[in-house]
Design a protein around this motif. Structure first.
Motif, short mmCIF file in Angstrom:
data_model
loop_
_atom_site.label_atom_id
_atom_site.label_comp_id
_atom_site.label_asym_id
_atom_site.label_seq_id
_atom_site.Cartn_x
_atom_site.Cartn_y
_atom_site.Cartn_z
N HIS A 287 -1.85 30.28 1.80
CA HIS A 287 -2.75 31.22 1.14
C HIS A 287 -2.77 32.51 1.93
O HIS A 287 -3.01 32.48 3.15
CB HIS A 287 -4.17 30.62 1.04
CG HIS A 287 -5.17 31.56 0.47
ND1 HIS A 287 -6.43 31.73 1.01
CD2 HIS A 287 -5.11 32.38 -0.60
CE1 HIS A 287 -7.10 32.61 0.30
NE2 HIS A 287 -6.32 33.02 -0.69
N LEU B 160 -1.88 25.83 4.11
CA LEU B 160 -2.78 24.93 3.38
C LEU B 160 -2.32 23.48 3.47
O LEU B 160 -3.10 22.58 3.76
CB LEU B 160 -2.85 25.35 1.91
CG LEU B 160 -3.42 26.72 1.61
CD1 LEU B 160 -3.32 27.01 0.11
CD2 LEU B 160 -4.86 26.83 2.08
N GLN C 287 -5.09 15.98 -0.08
CA GLN C 287 -6.30 16.69 -0.50
C GLN C 287 -6.99 17.24 0.73
O GLN C 287 -7.03 16.60 1.79
CB GLN C 287 -7.24 15.76 -1.26
CG GLN C 287 -8.50 16.46 -1.73
CD GLN C 287 -9.17 15.75 -2.90
OE1 GLN C 287 -8.76 14.67 -3.30
NE2 GLN C 287 -10.22 16.36 -3.43
N LEU D 253 -9.14 21.71 -2.53
CA LEU D 253 -7.71 21.91 -2.78
C LEU D 253 -6.98 20.58 -2.66
O LEU D 253 -7.30 19.75 -1.81
CB LEU D 253 -7.12 22.89 -1.76
CG LEU D 253 -7.68 24.29 -1.71
CD1 LEU D 253 -6.95 25.10 -0.65
CD2 LEU D 253 -7.58 24.98 -3.06
N LEU E 197 -0.21 22.79 -6.90
CA LEU E 197 -1.40 23.03 -6.08
C LEU E 197 -2.59 23.13 -7.02
O LEU E 197 -2.58 23.92 -7.96
CB LEU E 197 -1.25 24.31 -5.27
CG LEU E 197 -2.46 24.70 -4.40
CD1 LEU E 197 -2.60 23.73 -3.23
CD2 LEU E 197 -2.31 26.13 -3.87
N TYR E 198 -3.61 22.30 -6.77
CA TYR E 198 -4.80 22.28 -7.61
C TYR E 198 -5.96 22.93 -6.86
O TYR E 198 -6.20 22.63 -5.70
CB TYR E 198 -5.21 20.85 -7.95
CG TYR E 198 -4.14 20.02 -8.59
CD1 TYR E 198 -3.37 19.15 -7.83
CD2 TYR E 198 -3.92 20.07 -9.97
CE1 TYR E 198 -2.38 18.37 -8.41
CE2 TYR E 198 -2.94 19.28 -10.55
CZ TYR E 198 -2.18 18.44 -9.77
OH TYR E 198 -1.20 17.66 -10.35
N ILE E 199 -6.63 23.83 -7.56
CA ILE E 199 -7.85 24.41 -7.02
C ILE E 199 -8.99 23.97 -7.94
O ILE E 199 -8.96 24.25 -9.15
CB ILE E 199 -7.80 25.95 -7.00
CG1 ILE E 199 -6.56 26.43 -6.24
CG2 ILE E 199 -9.06 26.52 -6.35
CD1 ILE E 199 -6.36 27.95 -6.29
N SER F 4 -13.38 26.69 -8.34
CA SER F 4 -12.93 27.88 -7.59
C SER F 4 -14.10 28.76 -7.15
O SER F 4 -15.14 28.85 -7.84
CB SER F 4 -11.94 28.68 -8.42
OG SER F 4 -12.52 29.06 -9.65
N ASP G 248 -11.46 32.01 -2.77
CA ASP G 248 -10.13 31.48 -3.08
C ASP G 248 -9.17 32.57 -3.54
O ASP G 248 -7.97 32.33 -3.69
CB ASP G 248 -10.21 30.41 -4.18
CG ASP G 248 -10.99 29.18 -3.75
OD1 ASP G 248 -11.63 28.56 -4.61
OD2 ASP G 248 -10.98 28.87 -2.53
N TYR H 62 -1.03 32.83 -3.36
CA TYR H 62 -0.63 31.50 -2.93
C TYR H 62 0.90 31.43 -2.95
O TYR H 62 1.53 31.69 -3.98
CB TYR H 62 -1.23 30.44 -3.84
CG TYR H 62 -2.72 30.33 -3.65
CD1 TYR H 62 -3.59 31.23 -4.26
CD2 TYR H 62 -3.27 29.33 -2.84
CE1 TYR H 62 -4.96 31.15 -4.06
CE2 TYR H 62 -4.64 29.24 -2.64
CZ TYR H 62 -5.47 30.14 -3.25
OH TYR H 62 -6.83 30.07 -3.06
#
Lengths: 113, 107
Positions: free
Chosen positions: B36, B46, B55, B59, B72-74, B77, B81, B85
């Motif tokens: 990030h 990250l 995890q 994130l 990549l899961y956010i 938010s 953030d 990325y």
């Protein structure tokens, strides 16, 4: 605190005037590298070093030199800077062992006029 | 060299929304990392995730190495953030970076 430091953070210079950007890490990492970041292009590797006295070219090495005389330091040298080397530069060091996690310095914004 | 494609290039989210960023790569790799870059330019590692799922708070990341992609899961938010990325892939120490996904989270 584990960190990668770079100096200077900002530099404005003129074409042809030799400059050095210093990089130092305190994590005892063997692998270090330099990147430049330009808008829309992501990060591109300039040079890397596997250990003391071992360096090699990355993807965009033209116009740059490096040296690795000590494990913790990896300076980037521009012997005759040109305007197309205006960029944001990052030094990074990478952990060894099971994971190759890369840690970046804060960046050096260079402007060559 | 290895080609890395990230999508979408830009993403605008309302605070509290969830999102998924994708990274496709062109060859087998044993190194994949997500970074990030905050609005001040600082690059933070990250995840180191050449395969599997990890995890860290809100994130998480999943890499399917056999199909050459990573996600990549956010979740939930927050404005902090926001930033770019980057996915970086390669073998051992050498990494190739994608062009990044710029995420803007609005309050």
């Amino acid at each position: 605190e584990a960190q990668v430091t770079q100096n200077p953070r900002y530099l404005i210079t003129v074409t042809g005037k030799k400059l050095t950007v210093t990089c130092s890490q305190n994590m005892n990492h063997e692998y270090m590298s330099w990147y430049r970041q330009d808008p829309g292009l992501g990060l591109r590797q300039i040079y890397y070093s596997m250990n003391v006295e071992v360096t090699d070219k990355g993807d965009v090495p033209e116009g740059y030199k490096v040296s690795r005389k000590e494990k913790r330091n990896f300076p980037l040298i521009l012997e005759s800077p040109s305007p197309n080397q205006t960029s944001l530069y990052f030094c990074a060091s990478t952990s060894t062992g099971k994971a190759y996690e890369q840690y970046f310095g804060p960046g050096t914004r260079l402007t060559v006029t | 060299g290895i080609q890395v494609e990230q999508s979408p290039p830009d993403l605008i989210l309302q605070e509290g929304a969830n999102s998924t960023l994708r990274c496709n790569f062109s060859d087998s790799v044993n190194n994949l990392q997500w970074f990030h870059q905050n609005p001040w330019g600082q690059l933070i590692n990250l995840f180191y995730i050449p395969s599997g799922t990890k995890q860290n708070g809100r994130l998480s990341a999943t890499t399917v190495a056999t199909e050459r992609y990573s996600l990549l899961y956010i979740s939930s938010s927050q404005t902090t953030d926001s930033g770019v990325y980057f996915c970086a892939v390669g073998n051992d120490y050498k990494l190739s970076f994608g062009a990044g996904t710029t995420v803007t989270v609005r309050a």
